[in-house]
Design an enzyme around this catalytic site. Sequence first.
Site, PDB file in Angstrom:
ATOM      1  N   SER A 179     -47.014 120.528   3.141  1.00  0.00           N
ATOM      2  CA  SER A 179     -46.070 120.659   2.035  1.00  0.00           C
ATOM      3  C   SER A 179     -46.274 121.943   1.235  1.00  0.00           C
ATOM      4  CB  SER A 179     -46.243 119.482   1.079  1.00  0.00           C
ATOM      5  OG  SER A 179     -45.915 118.306   1.749  1.00  0.00           O
ATOM      6  N   ASP A 456     -36.660 112.972   7.131  1.00  0.00           N
ATOM      7  CA  ASP A 456     -37.082 113.814   6.009  1.00  0.00           C
ATOM      8  C   ASP A 456     -35.909 114.670   5.554  1.00  0.00           C
ATOM      9  OD1 ASP A 456     -38.359 115.468   4.226  1.00  0.00           O
ATOM     10  OD2 ASP A 456     -39.444 116.608   5.761  1.00  0.00           O
ATOM     11  N   HIS A 481     -41.448 113.215   6.421  1.00  0.00           N
ATOM     12  CA  HIS A 481     -42.089 114.463   5.975  1.00  0.00           C
ATOM     13  C   HIS A 481     -43.498 114.629   6.558  1.00  0.00           C
ATOM     14  CE1 HIS A 481     -41.743 117.962   3.476  1.00  0.00           C
ATOM     15  NE2 HIS A 481     -42.840 117.700   2.800  1.00  0.00           N
TER      16      HIS A 481
END
Lengths: 518, 518
Positions: A179, A456, A481
């Site tokens: 991320s 996602d 994700h």
Amino acid sequence: MAPCLSFFLLFLFAFSAIPANSLPTFFPGAAYQSLIKQAKISKPKLPFKTHYFPQTLDHFTFQPKSSKLFYQKYLINSDYWRKGAPIFVYTGNEGNIEWFAANTGFMLDIAPKFKALLVFIEHRFYGKSMPFGKDSYQSAKTLGYLNSQQALADFAVLITSLKQNLSSEASPVVVFGGSYGGSKFKINPEIDGSFIFTIAKEKGLFLPVLAAWFRLKYPHIAIGALASSAPILQFDKLIPWSSFYDAVSQDFKDVSLNCYQVIKGSWAELEAMSTQKQALAELSKTFRTCKSLHSTASARDWLWTAFVYTAMVNYPTKADFMKPLPAYPVQKMCKIIDKFPSEATKLSRAFAAASLYYNYSRSENCFKIEHELDGHGLHGWDWQTCTEMVMPMTCSKESMFPPSGFDYEEFAEQCQMKYGVSPRPHWITTEFGGERIQKVLKRFGSNIIFSNGMQDPWSRGGVLKNISSSIIALVTEKGAHHVDFRSATKKDPKWLIQLRKQEVEIIQKWLNEYYADL
Amino acid sequence: MAPCLSFFLLFLFAFSAIPANSLPTFFPGAAYQSLIKQAKISKPKLPFKTHYFPQTLDHFTFQPKSSKLFYQKYLINSDYWRKGAPIFVYTGNEGNIEWFAANTGFMLDIAPKFKALLVFIEHRFYGKSMPFGKDSYQSAKTLGYLNSQQALADFAVLITSLKQNLSSEASPVVVFGGSYGGSKFKINPEIDGSFIFTIAKEKGLFLPVLAAWFRLKYPHIAIGALASSAPILQFDKLIPWSSFYDAVSQDFKDVSLNCYQVIKGSWAELEAMSTQKQALAELSKTFRTCKSLHSTASARDWLWTAFVYTAMVNYPTKADFMKPLPAYPVQKMCKIIDKFPSEATKLSRAFAAASLYYNYSRSENCFKIEHELDGHGLHGWDWQTCTEMVMPMTCSKESMFPPSGFDYEEFAEQCQMKYGVSPRPHWITTEFGGERIQKVLKRFGSNIIFSNGMQDPWSRGGVLKNISSSIIALVTEKGAHHVDFRSATKKDPKWLIQLRKQEVEIIQKWLNEYYADL
């Protein structure tokens, strides 16, 4: 209606001070009870040693002050490594590096096979890597050094130095990117004695782009990159601005049309309440808040957060990334909505669904939906969106969120007021590209895996088609994700096992080529 | 003996204020007379319109002050262009952009064939592109923004904006890179009425690396790069530190062993003089200085400059790049040395040879070898060497220069004293690579031509072998410093015509691919 991005940021801000752990059992009956049994959180393994690297504050301006150093945190696991073997580097991002290490078990899982050294480097201005200590977020003067180019240069300098110190310059480096967004976490060891990461202060967006950019800008340092859920096309006008929220909506619609319609209809009910007398008292009751609400906007943002993040982490197994959640939490949310008595309001059903997100671990007695805002209001990701990470988002009529546009002028004005800086909305595409990416990278670059799960919402800004024989898109219909980065479990579905297998094979191919070249 | 790089910089500094145009006829007899007839300098054509672009001062630190803009000069020729056709961009470097435009006639020569727009962008902190006006060189505080990464970002931003303004976003961009080093020139229209560029203040090194780096870092903006004489391996420990001066020496040795030996022996004679009484007076006489010399070092540096730059510009036709010179000036210099009476001292012969460099146009009556140093002593290239452009150079026993080493500590100390900054000797290789370049770029990158002439001492730091099918090394035995970039003349040898033809064909191939992709 405020523009969608502003709105999103606004609710993140409003929410920014909500501690985790809130909410009693509002799910209807047995469904919830059976879910709760699965909510046993396993203790994350963190077999890393912590180090600090004296890092250059400003790589790109050579002033006497640029010789200022700060201490950048990084974690190392050398359990499986031998000199000359690969170095797998996690290019840290918007949070405490331990949190990423705990949620990237994939690297630990594959380290023995490759005899790899694992390095997790914390991103400047997050976690403990604060260039100005407690004053790091104080103003634009300090925050100015928080941006992606400086972060990439940090990685380059640290990796180069580390290899020298290990006398292992010939070790190939592969970078892994998860991320990139604005979340700051703290470890909270109090809940049932286990090591659970809970949201502390800030939250934001999630952009796992640094690994891909690092391979593109520093190919001499990393022989390849695995960029999981990297929306490198989320900028400027590269994709439709409504993509993100359309994708969130699609996740819910795919599970149940009714579920999608209930959520879509709940906003109007909420809005209608705001014009009623006694509305806030009633809303506080409906939302079981610990203290009376001061605005309906808080409730709206609270719901919004739950749906967006649940779509992002719609994993096939129970997990504790954003918060503890069961397997396929979107399905579970829709199950709650669909099972509700038909006479219940849409808003109460949306609330019950959202409560899954906030209190799956059943530790909350009431919800602290509102909280005093941080007096400084200077959080890392917010700064980044006000400078380089400008990602306009809108909500289309087809989405389950209230339709809204994006007013750049208003956004820029807020940034100017808040920090005294003007965003550079075209800077990221100028610096890193994105236009015609298929054509550009078809003839340039190599050794990047873009993995995306279509659950996602960030996948819509990702690379979803192979670009060349070595710039590969791995797309899974049911992935969320960076699900591939999570530790393998016995309950992993076949497609996930297969995805990770493909990734390992491709990395092995890069390494084989590298060693053959030697 | 001072370290070779320091020595080189030192002499450049000492020399930095020597105006061009100095020296009477000291060549022996007819040889010089016949040379001088060829010295008719043609007037450079400059068919460009001048523009100024509001450029961001600091691309990589987002502070309120970073919104400061400066006006970056660029030149445009649109005589042959039509919308959608290619844009050829010269990535300017260490000097007035007109000087580069005048010495890169190749781009004008090929523009009609490609219907290309020509753009010459001036490098920040050179020419008229001064971010702080007259104060730009005042201190590290202002000079801090002078570095290669900021310069590359300037190019990226300007090119992107220009294409938008021309509504020609689909135009492919090819970048052309000539020298990168520290020379600052002014136009002197006084010499026989023609437009001759003469050295005004500073001189330094020559590094035509920006175009190659631009293609590597901004492949989404430039589809290819022609980097002529780009020593991208001149940094850190990538090549032997003695390469540069060994190559200069080789140029002279190849012409005449005697010539090489005379120059090699001249330094000892000069050194011996420095211990004699009346040495400076005698030296001033020998060197025909306008004013009495204060140190023998000035004479040494003056000779050194002449030999180094003459090797660099050892072109097959007469030219006026550094200074007006005949074709193959190294041969001419050695002819002067070899024809000298054998009883003459080596020093006097070396002096006579060097005078070809300083007064081929025969406009000088005496030499201003020493000059008062600039009070500020803050020149662009000197700053760049004290920060990022650290290129250690030594003189080996085999070179024709006095043997010397490189003392990094001493160098760093000087930089600290001068600017209050510490050099980052490994930064360029960290940021742009260089180690294992053949292997790295074999599997990454495309569309770069590295052209090198082996007469040019910078060629030793260049890419001399093909790296892949699209990263091509074009090497000519007789070529000098970016000879291919000069305007075609009727006297061009076949190998030079062939070299340019190859370059045109390769660029055409890139463009064909690009348009086919569209």
